[in-house]
Design a protein around this motif. Structure first.
Motif, mmCIF file in Angstrom:
data_model
loop_
_atom_site.group_PDB
_atom_site.id
_atom_site.type_symbol
_atom_site.label_atom_id
_atom_site.label_comp_id
_atom_site.label_asym_id
_atom_site.label_seq_id
_atom_site.Cartn_x
_atom_site.Cartn_y
_atom_site.Cartn_z
ATOM 1 N N ASP A 81 0.860 -1.180 0.000
ATOM 2 C CA ASP A 81 0.000 0.000 0.000
ATOM 3 C C ASP A 81 0.904 1.241 0.000
ATOM 4 O OD1 ASP A 81 -1.588 2.139 0.610
ATOM 5 O OD2 ASP A 81 -2.466 1.259 2.424
ATOM 6 N N PRO A 82 0.856 2.074 -1.049
ATOM 7 C CA PRO A 82 1.773 3.225 -1.117
ATOM 8 C C PRO A 82 1.594 4.197 0.040
ATOM 9 C CG PRO A 82 0.108 3.342 -2.861
ATOM 10 C CD PRO A 82 -0.036 1.999 -2.214
ATOM 11 N N ASN A 83 0.389 4.215 0.627
ATOM 12 C CA ASN A 83 0.149 5.143 1.739
ATOM 13 C C ASN A 83 0.882 4.729 3.011
ATOM 14 O OD1 ASN A 83 -1.579 6.775 0.218
ATOM 15 N ND2 ASN A 83 -3.207 5.240 0.487
ATOM 16 N N ARG A 84 1.360 3.497 3.019
ATOM 17 C CA ARG A 84 2.063 3.035 4.217
ATOM 18 C C ARG A 84 3.584 3.047 4.022
ATOM 19 N NH1 ARG A 84 -1.072 -2.344 5.873
ATOM 20 N NH2 ARG A 84 0.739 -2.449 7.270
ATOM 21 N N ILE A 85 4.012 3.613 2.883
ATOM 22 C CA ILE A 85 5.457 3.751 2.632
ATOM 23 C C ILE A 85 5.870 5.197 2.942
ATOM 24 C CG2 ILE A 85 7.249 3.703 0.855
ATOM 25 C CD1 ILE A 85 5.593 1.566 -0.593
ATOM 26 N N VAL A 86 6.957 5.335 3.669
ATOM 27 C CA VAL A 86 7.516 6.669 3.936
ATOM 28 C C VAL A 86 8.966 6.646 3.441
ATOM 29 C CG1 VAL A 86 8.119 8.379 5.694
ATOM 30 C CG2 VAL A 86 6.057 6.970 5.981
ATOM 31 N N CYS A 87 9.335 7.654 2.645
ATOM 32 C CA CYS A 87 10.713 7.709 2.130
ATOM 33 C C CYS A 87 11.533 8.710 2.937
ATOM 34 C CB CYS A 87 10.700 8.094 0.649
ATOM 35 S SG CYS A 87 9.856 6.858 -0.362
ATOM 36 N N GLY A 88 12.830 8.499 2.911
ATOM 37 C CA GLY A 88 13.705 9.388 3.681
ATOM 38 C C GLY A 88 15.040 9.580 2.995
ATOM 39 N N MET A 217 9.406 -1.998 8.765
ATOM 40 C CA MET A 217 10.606 -2.469 8.041
ATOM 41 C C MET A 217 11.253 -1.259 7.368
ATOM 42 S SD MET A 217 10.846 -4.778 4.603
ATOM 43 C CE MET A 217 9.992 -3.522 3.677
ATOM 44 N N THR A 218 12.581 -1.130 7.514
ATOM 45 C CA THR A 218 13.276 -0.057 6.792
ATOM 46 C C THR A 218 14.187 -0.659 5.721
ATOM 47 O OG1 THR A 218 15.113 0.024 8.375
ATOM 48 C CG2 THR A 218 13.248 1.479 8.801
ATOM 49 N N ARG A 219 14.330 0.061 4.611
ATOM 50 C CA ARG A 219 15.157 -0.396 3.485
ATOM 51 C C ARG A 219 15.983 0.773 2.962
ATOM 52 N NH1 ARG A 219 12.713 -5.462 1.748
ATOM 53 N NH2 ARG A 219 14.241 -5.486 0.063
ATOM 54 N N THR A 220 16.968 0.445 2.146
ATOM 55 C CA THR A 220 17.831 1.506 1.613
ATOM 56 C C THR A 220 18.160 1.288 0.139
ATOM 57 O OG1 THR A 220 19.925 2.668 1.922
ATOM 58 C CG2 THR A 220 19.985 0.307 2.306
ATOM 59 N N PHE A 221 18.429 2.400 -0.533
ATOM 60 C CA PHE A 221 18.968 2.348 -1.901
ATOM 61 C C PHE A 221 20.490 2.526 -1.886
ATOM 62 C CE2 PHE A 221 14.570 2.974 -3.032
ATOM 63 C CZ PHE A 221 14.451 2.339 -4.265
ATOM 64 N N LEU A 230 23.377 9.644 -3.009
ATOM 65 C CA LEU A 230 22.141 10.423 -3.144
ATOM 66 C C LEU A 230 21.332 10.491 -1.863
ATOM 67 C CD1 LEU A 230 20.332 9.647 -6.525
ATOM 68 C CD2 LEU A 230 21.289 11.783 -5.705
ATOM 69 N N ARG A 231 21.516 9.524 -0.950
ATOM 70 C CA ARG A 231 20.777 9.391 0.305
ATOM 71 C C ARG A 231 19.306 9.078 0.031
ATOM 72 N NH1 ARG A 231 22.955 7.497 2.573
ATOM 73 N NH2 ARG A 231 22.259 8.063 4.638
ATOM 74 N N LEU A 232 18.978 7.812 0.047
ATOM 75 C CA LEU A 232 17.599 7.405 -0.231
ATOM 76 C C LEU A 232 17.270 6.107 0.497
ATOM 77 C CD1 LEU A 232 15.011 8.003 -1.855
ATOM 78 C CD2 LEU A 232 15.984 6.711 -3.760
ATOM 79 N N GLY A 233 16.233 6.176 1.315
ATOM 80 C CA GLY A 233 15.765 4.978 2.019
ATOM 81 C C GLY A 233 14.253 5.039 2.154
ATOM 82 N N TRP A 234 13.667 3.981 2.674
ATOM 83 C CA TRP A 234 12.210 3.987 2.837
ATOM 84 C C TRP A 234 11.805 3.027 3.942
ATOM 85 C CZ3 TRP A 234 9.278 -0.497 1.219
ATOM 86 C CH2 TRP A 234 10.013 -1.464 0.511
ATOM 87 N N ALA A 235 10.556 3.211 4.391
ATOM 88 C CA ALA A 235 10.022 2.313 5.420
ATOM 89 C C ALA A 235 8.645 1.865 5.009
ATOM 90 C CB ALA A 235 9.944 3.041 6.756
#
Ligand SMILES: Cc1ncc(COP(=O)(O)O)c(C=O)c1O
Length: 372
Positions: A81-88, A217-221, A230-235
């Motif tokens: 669900d895209p609404n439950r993804i937060v990028c950082g 769950m957190t993830r990274t690029f 570039l600094r890019l991650g998401w949860a």
């Protein structure tokens, strides 16, 4: 005259030991082999580079405030669900946002003894207390974490696989941890190296986030996707957690070039696959060859190996580090992780791996146990 008094950081802030990144350069102009930060030897996908360059035409604009194109691409790719993804801006930002939203003075947060150092900094920065759960064989121990839970516990940070040990927890163990934790304790599964794991009993966290209201769950690029610069991650979060993070994050916390490159990188899974296959082959070869030199090697599920050196004689980890630097090779010292006798080595290109092997063979006073 009264002593001058300027602004003061909140109590405890200046007691935090600053995070020291892996060494990235050595004196002198000659090139170095840098295997100190778990970066991919393959670099980013050419498609990500192209998207990044194309974003130069838009530099005067603000990016989408919620990184929507990337959230939608991730949602499609993983079925979320895209609404439950937060990028950082890196998963570091997400880990800090989680600490900001769920921790304050008087609270406790548990991490695993040799866990990623950013957790301790994030916990202390909120005035909360870090509680270290002992590990067994350099592996997260679920019972030890559960034994650390107190009425003040608000959050548990687990890296799976863990950095710097490389060890992982099977999904059954992660589930057992979740089941044993109180419902009001947020479990954060940091899966920065998930793409590298090839184990039938591993699950990065999506399943548990989907089925429990208190797991993130957190993830990274930064790792397999090669976009650390570039600094890019998401949860992926329960709805309430996503709502909390969206209230406190910066309104444009992820840059436009990062969003564009992230979407393009995700679309190039052949690039990811090449990196996984290379890693599988070379991690196994290096494990075997380095053990053959008399070094201890912790079995790893990630793109790096923790190497253990003999204690207290000329072949110590600091001596090896110095010896490698003289040969322009940089591994990662891990004293601040409580591992003074070890160095962490990222799996590099074939040439880089062979150079490390030759250097360590010379250091240990043996012939290079030739990698097959
Ligand atoms: C376990 C773990 N989590 C998170 C990170 C942070 O990654 P980034 O902020 O680049 O996404 C790292 C980087 O080394 C890591 O090893």
């Amino acid at each position: 005259m009264a002593a001058k008094r300027g602004p003061r950081a909140r109590p405890g802030v200046l007691d935090i030991a600053p995070y020291v990144p892996g060494t990235s350069a050595l004196p002198g102009a000659h090139p170095v082999i840098k295997l100190s930060s778990n970066e991919t030897p393959f670099g980013p996908s050419p498609r990500a580079v192209e998207a990044y360059l194309a974003s130069a035409a838009l530099l005067s604009r603000y990016p989408d405030g919620s990184a929507r194109p990337l959230r939608e691409a991730l949602a499609k790719f993983y079925g979320l669900d895209p609404n439950r993804i937060v990028c950082g801006a890196g998963s570091d930002e997400i880990l800090n946002l989680l600490a900001s939203a769920y921790l304050g003075p008087g609270d406790e947060a548990i991490y695993s003894e040799h866990g990623f150092l950013v957790y301790i900094i994030a916990i202390l920065a909120r005035g909360a207390t870090p509680v270290a759960a002992p590990e067994t064989d350099l592996t997260t121990n679920v019972d030890a974490i559960l034994a650390c839970v107190s009425p003040r516990t608000r959050l548990v940070f687990i890296a799976n696989p863990n950095n710097p040990t490389g060890t992982y927890l099977p999904f059954d163990e992660v589930k057992r941890l979740r089941e044993g934790l109180p419902d009001d304790v947020l479990l954060v599964l940091d899966a920065a190296y998930a793409e590298y794991v090839r184990k039938n009993d591993y699950e990065a966290g999506i399943e548990l986030v989907a089925t429990t209201p208190n797991t993130v769950m957190t993830r990274t690029f930064s790792k397999i996707y090669g976009l650390a610069y570039l600094r890019l991650g998401w949860a992926y979060c329960p709805t309430e957690v996503a709502e909390a993070l969206n209230r406190i994050r910066g309104p444009f916390n992820v840059s436009g070039p990062a969003i564009a490159a992230g979407v393009a990188a995700l679309g190039d899974q052949a690039h990811v696959q090449r990196a996984v296959e290379h890693n599988e082959v070379w991690r196994a070869r290096m494990e075997g060859a380095l053990s053959g030199l008399g070094l201890g090697v912790t079995p790893s599920a990630a793109n790096f190996l923790l190497l253990h050196f003999p204690k207290g004689n000329g072949s110590s980890a600091p001596a090896a580090d110095k010896f490698l630097h003289e040969r322009r090779i940089i591994l990662r010292r891990v004293e601040e992780y409580g591992l003074p006798h070890a160095l962490r080595m990222t799996i590099g290109t074939e040439e880089e791996n062979r150079a490390v092997l030759d250097a360590l063979a010379a250091f240990m006073g043996r012939e290079a146990a030739s990698a097959p």
